[in-house]
Motif scaffolding. Sequence first.
Motif, short mmCIF file in Angstrom:
data_model
loop_
_atom_site.label_atom_id
_atom_site.label_comp_id
_atom_site.label_asym_id
_atom_site.label_seq_id
_atom_site.Cartn_x
_atom_site.Cartn_y
_atom_site.Cartn_z
N TYR A 106 2.89 -43.58 64.74
CA TYR A 106 3.13 -44.78 63.92
C TYR A 106 1.94 -45.73 63.94
O TYR A 106 1.47 -46.16 62.88
CB TYR A 106 4.40 -45.47 64.38
CG TYR A 106 4.80 -46.65 63.52
CD1 TYR A 106 4.99 -46.52 62.14
CD2 TYR A 106 4.99 -47.90 64.08
CE1 TYR A 106 5.37 -47.60 61.36
CE2 TYR A 106 5.37 -48.99 63.31
CZ TYR A 106 5.56 -48.83 61.96
OH TYR A 106 5.92 -49.91 61.18
N PRO A 107 1.38 -46.10 65.12
CA PRO A 107 0.19 -46.97 65.11
C PRO A 107 -0.99 -46.36 64.36
O PRO A 107 -1.85 -47.09 63.86
CB PRO A 107 -0.13 -47.14 66.60
CG PRO A 107 1.15 -46.90 67.30
CD PRO A 107 1.85 -45.85 66.49
N LEU A 108 -1.04 -45.02 64.29
CA LEU A 108 -2.15 -44.36 63.59
C LEU A 108 -2.20 -44.75 62.11
O LEU A 108 -3.28 -44.80 61.51
CB LEU A 108 -2.03 -42.85 63.75
CG LEU A 108 -3.18 -42.00 63.18
CD1 LEU A 108 -4.50 -42.35 63.86
CD2 LEU A 108 -2.88 -40.52 63.34
N ILE A 109 -1.04 -45.03 61.53
CA ILE A 109 -1.00 -45.47 60.13
C ILE A 109 -1.78 -46.77 59.97
O ILE A 109 -2.63 -46.90 59.07
CB ILE A 109 0.46 -45.67 59.68
CG1 ILE A 109 1.24 -44.36 59.77
CG2 ILE A 109 0.52 -46.24 58.25
CD1 ILE A 109 2.72 -44.52 59.52
N PHE A 110 -1.54 -47.72 60.86
CA PHE A 110 -2.23 -49.01 60.78
C PHE A 110 -3.67 -48.91 61.28
O PHE A 110 -4.54 -49.65 60.80
CB PHE A 110 -1.44 -50.05 61.56
CG PHE A 110 0.00 -50.15 61.14
CD1 PHE A 110 0.32 -50.48 59.83
CD2 PHE A 110 1.02 -49.87 62.02
CE1 PHE A 110 1.64 -50.56 59.42
CE2 PHE A 110 2.34 -49.94 61.61
CZ PHE A 110 2.65 -50.28 60.31
N ALA A 111 -3.90 -48.02 62.23
CA ALA A 111 -5.27 -47.81 62.69
C ALA A 111 -6.14 -47.28 61.55
O ALA A 111 -7.32 -47.63 61.43
CB ALA A 111 -5.29 -46.85 63.88
N SER A 112 -5.56 -46.43 60.70
CA SER A 112 -6.30 -45.90 59.54
C SER A 112 -6.65 -47.04 58.59
O SER A 112 -7.77 -47.09 58.04
CB SER A 112 -5.45 -44.86 58.82
OG SER A 112 -5.11 -43.79 59.70
N ILE A 113 -5.71 -47.96 58.38
CA ILE A 113 -5.98 -49.12 57.53
C ILE A 113 -7.08 -49.98 58.14
O ILE A 113 -8.01 -50.40 57.44
CB ILE A 113 -4.69 -49.94 57.33
CG1 ILE A 113 -3.64 -49.11 56.57
CG2 ILE A 113 -4.98 -51.25 56.60
CD1 ILE A 113 -2.29 -49.79 56.46
N TYR A 114 -6.98 -50.23 59.44
CA TYR A 114 -7.99 -51.04 60.13
C TYR A 114 -9.38 -50.39 60.03
O TYR A 114 -10.39 -51.07 59.83
CB TYR A 114 -7.62 -51.21 61.60
CG TYR A 114 -6.51 -52.21 61.86
CD1 TYR A 114 -5.95 -52.96 60.82
CD2 TYR A 114 -6.03 -52.42 63.15
CE1 TYR A 114 -4.94 -53.88 61.06
CE2 TYR A 114 -5.03 -53.34 63.41
CZ TYR A 114 -4.49 -54.06 62.36
OH TYR A 114 -3.50 -54.98 62.62
N LYS A 115 -9.41 -49.06 60.18
CA LYS A 115 -10.69 -48.36 60.15
C LYS A 115 -11.34 -48.45 58.77
O LYS A 115 -12.55 -48.67 58.65
CB LYS A 115 -10.47 -46.88 60.53
CG LYS A 115 -11.76 -46.11 60.76
CD LYS A 115 -12.54 -46.66 61.96
CE LYS A 115 -13.79 -45.86 62.24
NZ LYS A 115 -14.54 -46.38 63.40
N ILE A 116 -10.53 -48.32 57.73
CA ILE A 116 -11.05 -48.43 56.36
C ILE A 116 -11.60 -49.84 56.13
O ILE A 116 -12.70 -50.01 55.59
CB ILE A 116 -9.96 -48.09 55.34
CG1 ILE A 116 -9.59 -46.61 55.43
CG2 ILE A 116 -10.41 -48.44 53.92
CD1 ILE A 116 -8.38 -46.22 54.61
N LEU A 117 -10.85 -50.86 56.55
CA LEU A 117 -11.32 -52.24 56.40
C LEU A 117 -12.61 -52.46 57.18
O LEU A 117 -13.53 -53.14 56.70
CB LEU A 117 -10.24 -53.21 56.87
CG LEU A 117 -8.96 -53.30 56.02
CD1 LEU A 117 -7.93 -54.18 56.70
CD2 LEU A 117 -9.29 -53.84 54.62
N HIS A 118 -12.68 -51.87 58.38
CA HIS A 118 -13.88 -52.03 59.21
C HIS A 118 -15.09 -51.37 58.55
O HIS A 118 -16.19 -51.94 58.53
CB HIS A 118 -13.62 -51.42 60.58
CG HIS A 118 -14.80 -51.48 61.51
ND1 HIS A 118 -15.37 -52.67 61.93
CD2 HIS A 118 -15.54 -50.48 62.09
CE1 HIS A 118 -16.39 -52.40 62.72
NE2 HIS A 118 -16.51 -51.08 62.83
#
Length: 551
Positions: A108-120
């Motif tokens: 589940y956190p991987l979903i938001f980590a993917s979003i964070y990585k794209i923004l980064h």
Amino acid sequence: MERGREDASLTLRGLQNRSHEKIKLRKRKSTLYLSTQEKNARRRGDLLGENIHLVLFTIALRTLNCFLVQTSFVPDEYWQSLEVAHHMVFNYGYLTWEWTERLRSYTYPLIFASIYKILHLLGKDSVQLLIWIPRLAQALLSAVADMRLYSLTKQLENQEVARWVFFCQLCSWFTWYCCTRTLTNTMETVLTIIALFYYPLEGSKSMNSVKYSSLVALAFIIRPTAVIPWTPLLFRHFCQEPRKLDLILHNFLPVGFATLSLSLMIDRIFFGQWTLVQFNFLKFNVLQNLGTFYGSHPWHWYFSQGFPVILGTHLPFFIHGCYLAPKRHRILLVTVLWTLLVYSMLSHKEFRFIYPVLPFCMVFCGYSLTHLKTWKKPALSFLFLSNLFLALYTGLVHQRGTLDVMSHIQKVCYNNPNKSSASIFIMMPCHSTPYYSHVHCPLPMRFLQCPPDLTGKSQYVDEADVFYLNPLNWLHREFHDDASLPTHLITFSILAEEISAFLISSNYNRTAVFFHTHLPEGRIGSHVYVYERKLKGKFNTKMNSELSEIN
């Protein structure tokens, strides 16, 4: 004879003239006579199988829902999702004891980590985007689930029943309160609704065993308790399936193996070792029942308080709908009762645990509204206004101080030219506030710890409880010299008077106040206070070392 020949000649000539004209045929409206291209052309005005305007309205409503929920509910919406994702991408932050004990899955956190990585990668990882984009993503998924519930009801019954079920779903105050939060319970609910769309209910035209079982398996990977509401549904499907062996060998086993393998690989990457977190989760919460460390309730709590509260003013319509709904939907009622009974056997209880069966209840509420004749308009007004009040109060007023104070911490970090000179100590019940996911700055921060006893020690007391036994003595003992004092203290108003002597002697002045709640309970005050130390001391060495360990 000549007259007859002339008439025949005129008739033949008229037929020849008509053969050169275009003859219009009556078009059939039935889709049985449409070609594949015509069917695809007709569906271009649809989205998710429904009218595009209805879908866009639902998405717009859930987006508004997202921005009108500015309060905190439970710590897990940050500490088990966004904080973990922030640590995964930016390599600093804090992981709670559940992650060191490997009780949670990184899926589940991987979903938001993917979003964070794209923004980064795009250079757009501002703190506001890190806060709101994950919630908007969750709101979009909730909108999809809402539309699936509407489509399913329309298949099972008719558009009128579907319309009232949809109305009940959209105006439910608890759904409004939870559906945009980054909780595993929210994702479990979303996956449950979408899976139910493909589940082989009587009258369903979208049944697909592979799709629904895949969604159920994913829900189980994210939150193992998802197996509870799906137990009676899976059992019913198995009993009614004529080809039981094929169902197990060709559907359940391959889907289960694929999703479990995916979960194992994801957790192997981030934990660094093979871990079956679903077993650890069930062992801790069910077999060892250690969840009671965070509170316990009597067995009847869900029936006497939990279920009536989350249903709210829908409750009388739910009871009425249970009597009216056809027998073929009895399985949905059985699922609700089964879920309540199973959770009632566990000592630790929370409102959010039974959130996944709330949409099931909306089906019965919709039946009730469909059959109301004389009192329909007053009933609709009552439902809408009562839920509107609860939704706005819980979304904009109740328990918002712990979120608002994070904006102040952001200013401490970004407006301070020398970040190493600032430090934060949060003197609240542990995990009251979000953490680095809502600051996005390596500012030294500390909070009161409260892990459960995992070693079997007798008379175990965590740091937070030790603090609240005697806050003044704890502060004098912990911060014995000026060098150890943090520059900022954050606490609830209820504690301020008790530690006033420490605040005065250490030269702390109150610099900000944030409203929190009208309903103080225990250690929670009606306001959140921020204190700043005016005398510049040395950097808090204890916090600096803790931050180094985190990094």
